[in-house]
Design an enzyme around this catalytic site. Structure first.
Site, PDB file in Angstrom:
ATOM      1  CB  SER A  43      -0.956   0.020   1.196  1.00 53.13           C
ATOM      2  OG  SER A  43      -0.238   0.181   2.402  1.00 53.13           O
ATOM      3  CE  LYS A  89      -2.831   2.383   4.678  1.00 52.46           C
ATOM      4  NZ  LYS A  89      -2.477   1.356   3.756  1.00 52.46           N
TER       5      LYS A  89
END
Length: 177
Positions: A43, A89
């Protein structure tokens, strides 16, 4: 003979004290200062690869606020509906910012954000204001990331650490900015 036995006992006792002290110090460091993390998904590609090992600074946000561009590790919010304990993230907006995704670009407060590290998103998000005590986070691999575009805003309290260093693989070792 008695003196020799006493010496062995003293040596063993010193070793036990040293080992217990080292374990306690390691636990304190791991709990409050630095944490090691493994990234199991893609990701955050290309910035962070599958299997990369990272170090995160746990105490940094005691003294400063998260900023756009910071890479953070956090406990996913309930809205993520996942059993995964931690996500990594990038912070793209902070409380009070207005985020929008359109035409393959991220906009913050009406300004298109240059993101050479991120893949262009193939989705749109209508303008939304980041609530108080929250952040908006996205994976750099925008189209293959369970992130804010899927589950919304991240409470600041969920942040565990700011990722600062990659220590594995050795070919990509270094500071992450």
């Amino acid at each position: 003979k008695h003196n020799t036995t006493t010496n062995y006992k003293a040596i063993i006792f010193d070793w036990v004290k040293t080992i217990i002290t080292a374990i306690i110090l390691a636990l304190i460091v791991r709990t409050t200062i630095v944490g090691a993390y493994v990234v199991p998904t893609g990701s955050m590609k290309p910035t962070i690869g599958i299997g990369d090992r990272l170090l995160g600074c746990k105490f940094l946000y005691w003294f400063t606020e998260p900023e756009a561009g910071d890479i953070v590790v956090f406990e996913p919010p309930e809205e993520a509906h996942t059993e995964v304990q931690r996500f990594v993230k990038r912070v793209v907006a902070v409380e009070g910012d207005i985020i929008e995704v359109k035409n393959g670009s991220l906009y913050v407060n009406g300004q298109r954000i240059e993101e050479p590290y991120a893949s262009p998103p193939k989705y749109n998000l209508p303008p939304a204001k980041v609530p108080s005590n929250s952040l908006f986070v996205l994976g750099d691999n925008r189209n293959n990331s369970a992130d804010g575009h899927v589950w919304g805003f991240l409470p600041k309290d969920n942040i565990e650490a700011k990722i600062v260093f990659r220590f594995w693989p050795l070919t990509r070792i270094g500071i992450l900015e």
